[in-house]
Design a protein around this motif. Structure first.
Motif, PDB file in Angstrom:
ATOM      1  N   LEU A   6       9.504 -25.216  30.478  1.00 43.63           N
ATOM      2  CA  LEU A   6       9.404 -24.246  29.400  1.00 43.63           C
ATOM      3  C   LEU A   6      10.390 -24.652  28.312  1.00 43.63           C
ATOM      4  N   LEU A   7       9.861 -25.009  27.138  1.00 42.36           N
ATOM      5  CA  LEU A   7      10.685 -25.400  25.994  1.00 42.36           C
ATOM      6  C   LEU A   7      10.916 -24.178  25.123  1.00 42.36           C
ATOM      7  N   TYR A   8      12.162 -23.804  24.942  1.00 44.70           N
ATOM      8  CA  TYR A   8      12.522 -22.619  24.171  1.00 44.70           C
ATOM      9  C   TYR A   8      13.674 -22.977  23.234  1.00 44.70           C
ATOM     10  N   ASP A   9      14.046 -22.057  22.353  1.00 42.48           N
ATOM     11  CA  ASP A   9      15.133 -22.285  21.402  1.00 42.48           C
ATOM     12  C   ASP A   9      16.455 -21.868  22.036  1.00 42.48           C
ATOM     13  N   CYS A  12      18.824 -19.312  20.212  1.00 39.63           N
ATOM     14  CA  CYS A  12      18.332 -17.954  19.963  1.00 39.63           C
ATOM     15  C   CYS A  12      18.528 -17.086  21.207  1.00 39.63           C
ATOM     16  N   ARG A  13      19.317 -16.028  21.065  1.00 37.97           N
ATOM     17  CA  ARG A  13      19.580 -15.145  22.208  1.00 37.97           C
ATOM     18  C   ARG A  13      18.304 -14.487  22.726  1.00 37.97           C
ATOM     19  N   PHE A  14      17.412 -14.088  21.827  1.00 35.65           N
ATOM     20  CA  PHE A  14      16.145 -13.486  22.234  1.00 35.65           C
ATOM     21  C   PHE A  14      15.316 -14.489  23.038  1.00 35.65           C
ATOM     22  N   CYS A  15      15.275 -15.729  22.569  1.00 31.41           N
ATOM     23  CA  CYS A  15      14.499 -16.777  23.253  1.00 31.41           C
ATOM     24  C   CYS A  15      15.078 -17.091  24.632  1.00 31.41           C
ATOM     25  N   ILE A  16      16.389 -17.153  24.714  1.00 30.73           N
ATOM     26  CA  ILE A  16      17.059 -17.418  25.989  1.00 30.73           C
ATOM     27  C   ILE A  16      16.739 -16.312  26.984  1.00 30.73           C
ATOM     28  N   LEU A  32      13.733 -24.577  32.702  1.00 33.84           N
ATOM     29  CA  LEU A  32      14.005 -24.093  31.358  1.00 33.84           C
ATOM     30  C   LEU A  32      14.746 -25.176  30.590  1.00 33.84           C
ATOM     31  N   THR A  33      14.242 -25.521  29.415  1.00 35.02           N
ATOM     32  CA  THR A  33      14.838 -26.584  28.617  1.00 35.02           C
ATOM     33  C   THR A  33      14.838 -26.182  27.151  1.00 35.02           C
ATOM     34  N   SER A  34      16.024 -26.196  26.550  1.00 33.30           N
ATOM     35  CA  SER A  34      16.088 -25.936  25.116  1.00 33.30           C
ATOM     36  C   SER A  34      15.478 -27.135  24.395  1.00 33.30           C
ATOM     37  N   PHE A  35      14.581 -26.874  23.463  1.00 39.62           N
ATOM     38  CA  PHE A  35      13.960 -27.983  22.736  1.00 39.62           C
ATOM     39  C   PHE A  35      14.993 -28.746  21.933  1.00 39.62           C
TER      40      PHE A  35
END
Length: 125
Positions: A6-9, A12-16, A32-35
């Protein structure tokens, strides 16, 4: 079974929080992987793509984004098939519109985890 990614920002606290919530509900291995920490071009994505929506790199290599990524992340849960209603024509356009709105204002919802130093966040100011 290989884990979906899952690539997320990660800024961004909301995204995390959303990514962590999906991780606890997925019913299967999920990485979980930050893009911002990987080369997203390996999956045919750009940074601009990832600024606009979450992406799921499925264990079979398919890459889906936005509402479809959320539905596919939860596909192995008992209620996964029920969520597919969100992918029906008409409903998908509505749910994607809501998703785009939330994405656009995501930093205003819960703030940033890290300062935006590269200017990429300026479109959300």
């Amino acid at each position: 079974m290989a884990a979906d990614i899952l690539l997320y920002d990660g800024h961004c606290r909301f995204c995390i929080a959303s990514a962590r919530a999906l991780e606890t509900r997925t019913g299967a291995p999920l990485t979980l992987t930050s893009f911002r920490d990987v080369d997203v071009t390996a999956w045919g994505l750009t940074i601009d793509d990832c600024e606009k929506r979450i992406y799921l790199v499925m264990d079979d290599g398919r890459v889906v984004g936005g509402v479809t990524a959320v539905v596919q992340t939860l596909r192995r849960r008992w209620y996964g098939p029920l969520l597919k209603v969100l992918l029906l024509p008409g409903l998908l356009q509505i749910s994607d519109a809501v998703y785009r709105l939330v994405s656009k204002y995501r930093f205003k919802l819960m703030g940033r985890k890290a300062p935006c130093t590269d200017g990429s966040c300026s479109i959300y100011q």
